[in-house]
Design a protein around this motif. Sequence first.
Motif, PDB file in Angstrom:
ATOM      1  N   VAL A 133     -34.849 -12.531 -27.997  1.00 42.14           N
ATOM      2  CA  VAL A 133     -34.808 -11.070 -27.882  1.00 42.14           C
ATOM      3  C   VAL A 133     -35.958 -10.405 -28.646  1.00 42.14           C
ATOM      4  CG1 VAL A 133     -33.241 -10.732 -29.855  1.00 42.14           C
ATOM      5  CG2 VAL A 133     -33.285  -9.043 -28.021  1.00 42.14           C
ATOM      6  N   ALA A 134     -36.396 -11.000 -29.772  1.00 44.94           N
ATOM      7  CA  ALA A 134     -37.514 -10.433 -30.521  1.00 44.94           C
ATOM      8  C   ALA A 134     -38.809 -10.525 -29.716  1.00 44.94           C
ATOM      9  CB  ALA A 134     -37.667 -11.147 -31.855  1.00 44.94           C
ATOM     10  N   GLN A 135     -39.041 -11.675 -29.077  1.00 46.23           N
ATOM     11  CA  GLN A 135     -40.237 -11.838 -28.240  1.00 46.23           C
ATOM     12  C   GLN A 135     -40.202 -10.900 -27.040  1.00 46.23           C
ATOM     13  OE1 GLN A 135     -39.750 -16.139 -27.679  1.00 46.23           O
ATOM     14  NE2 GLN A 135     -41.714 -16.471 -28.724  1.00 46.23           N
ATOM     15  N   ILE A 136     -39.009 -10.759 -26.442  1.00 44.81           N
ATOM     16  CA  ILE A 136     -38.863  -9.858 -25.295  1.00 44.81           C
ATOM     17  C   ILE A 136     -39.130  -8.414 -25.724  1.00 44.81           C
ATOM     18  CG2 ILE A 136     -37.235  -8.927 -23.590  1.00 44.81           C
ATOM     19  CD1 ILE A 136     -35.878 -11.708 -23.618  1.00 44.81           C
ATOM     20  N   GLY A 137     -38.676  -8.044 -26.927  1.00 45.15           N
ATOM     21  CA  GLY A 137     -38.926  -6.704 -27.445  1.00 45.15           C
ATOM     22  C   GLY A 137     -40.414  -6.419 -27.562  1.00 45.15           C
ATOM     23  N   ILE A 138     -41.177  -7.414 -28.026  1.00 43.71           N
ATOM     24  CA  ILE A 138     -42.632  -7.258 -28.143  1.00 43.71           C
ATOM     25  C   ILE A 138     -43.258  -7.088 -26.759  1.00 43.71           C
ATOM     26  CG2 ILE A 138     -44.775  -8.437 -28.797  1.00 43.71           C
ATOM     27  CD1 ILE A 138     -43.165  -9.789 -31.056  1.00 43.71           C
TER      28      ILE A 138
END
Length: 390
Positions: free
Chosen positions: A36-41
Amino acid sequence: MKNLTLCKILTFVRYFAEALFFPYISLYFHSKGLDVAQIGILIAAIPITSILCAPIYTKLCTNPKKTKLALMIMSFVEAFFIILLMLANNFAFSLIGIILISIISSSNYGMIDSLLTLIAEEENKRFTSIRIYGSTSYMLGVFISGVITKYTSYAVSFYIACGLFILVSVLYFFTRVPQHVEEEKEKPKLKEIGTNKFFIGYIFFYVLLIGSMQVGDDFFSLYMESKGGGEYYNIVSFGFIGIEIITMFLLNKFGEKLGLKLFFISAILLVVRNIAHGIGGTSLWFIVGFQMLRGIIWAIALYLSSSFVSEILGYRLASQGIIVVMLGIQIFSAIFKFSGGYIIKSIGYSNFYLILLGFSILAFVYFCFYYFAYKKYKNKQKENQLSVEM
């Protein structure tokens, strides 16, 4: 074919293509194994790129003819950048792909809205009389793409979208821009926009309202996924877009009487939606039910925003003004999409929506002051006009 009819067809095809691609970006990246952190970026790259590109488009799109030409080229190139994104096999290449798409698509909505608003007003129609075709096709597209992705793959849906984006480019070629605006000799200056206090005030309100709504929307499919309901996202989208279409139809018939007061309704509904998402607990269908309010909120924004910007700034500055409003939203979105993934990992989805709740409450309170100040200003304008006529 009449120009207004062509615009409706163009809008239908454009938003159908959008529905086959953009709602599923987060789930597509999730299927590739990204967290989810990578997707947020990755999804934050869209508004960040817009912040960098919007000033360029604002300089280029000084009249409807140039705006149309830019949109025609951008739609054609967008198809090829989507294909490049699908060829990416890791986070770094996915980031490059999404940035390339964002360069083309990030300011698209503001440019489309400004062009269609001027075309509609030339025909003495509301912008939503054209935009409703976009919402209708988006609703159908989300449902169809959900079926496609369930039984085949995201790639099939994305390739169909690419073909439609190329068709949109062809439709732009045959679209006629408003003649009385095109003939304007004096070039609009950004300084005139920046010194209009009611326009600047409106940006602040609209960014708080729509920015917080869109950030919540971007993470909602993942929120559903976390509750075990990701496979139903297309049905949920179908539902709130259906409500959006019904609301726009009603606004076209009866919205004139309420005018700017409709923004009070949209702000209150967003507050309610964010409260529901924040206290949703483990209930999937509880948060889904309140997500339907998004349809009413967005319909009101579509009905009022572009025409109100045109009212504040006039024809000559309308296109640039609408792009600037969209830039403000992109700045807000960039901050909270980039940080949103990390916030969610730290405190969870429910608390993330409670943070967005704070912005929606601020939007409501601020608009109370803005509305009465603008109403006082308009009344004073009328009084001065009457005194001059007498």
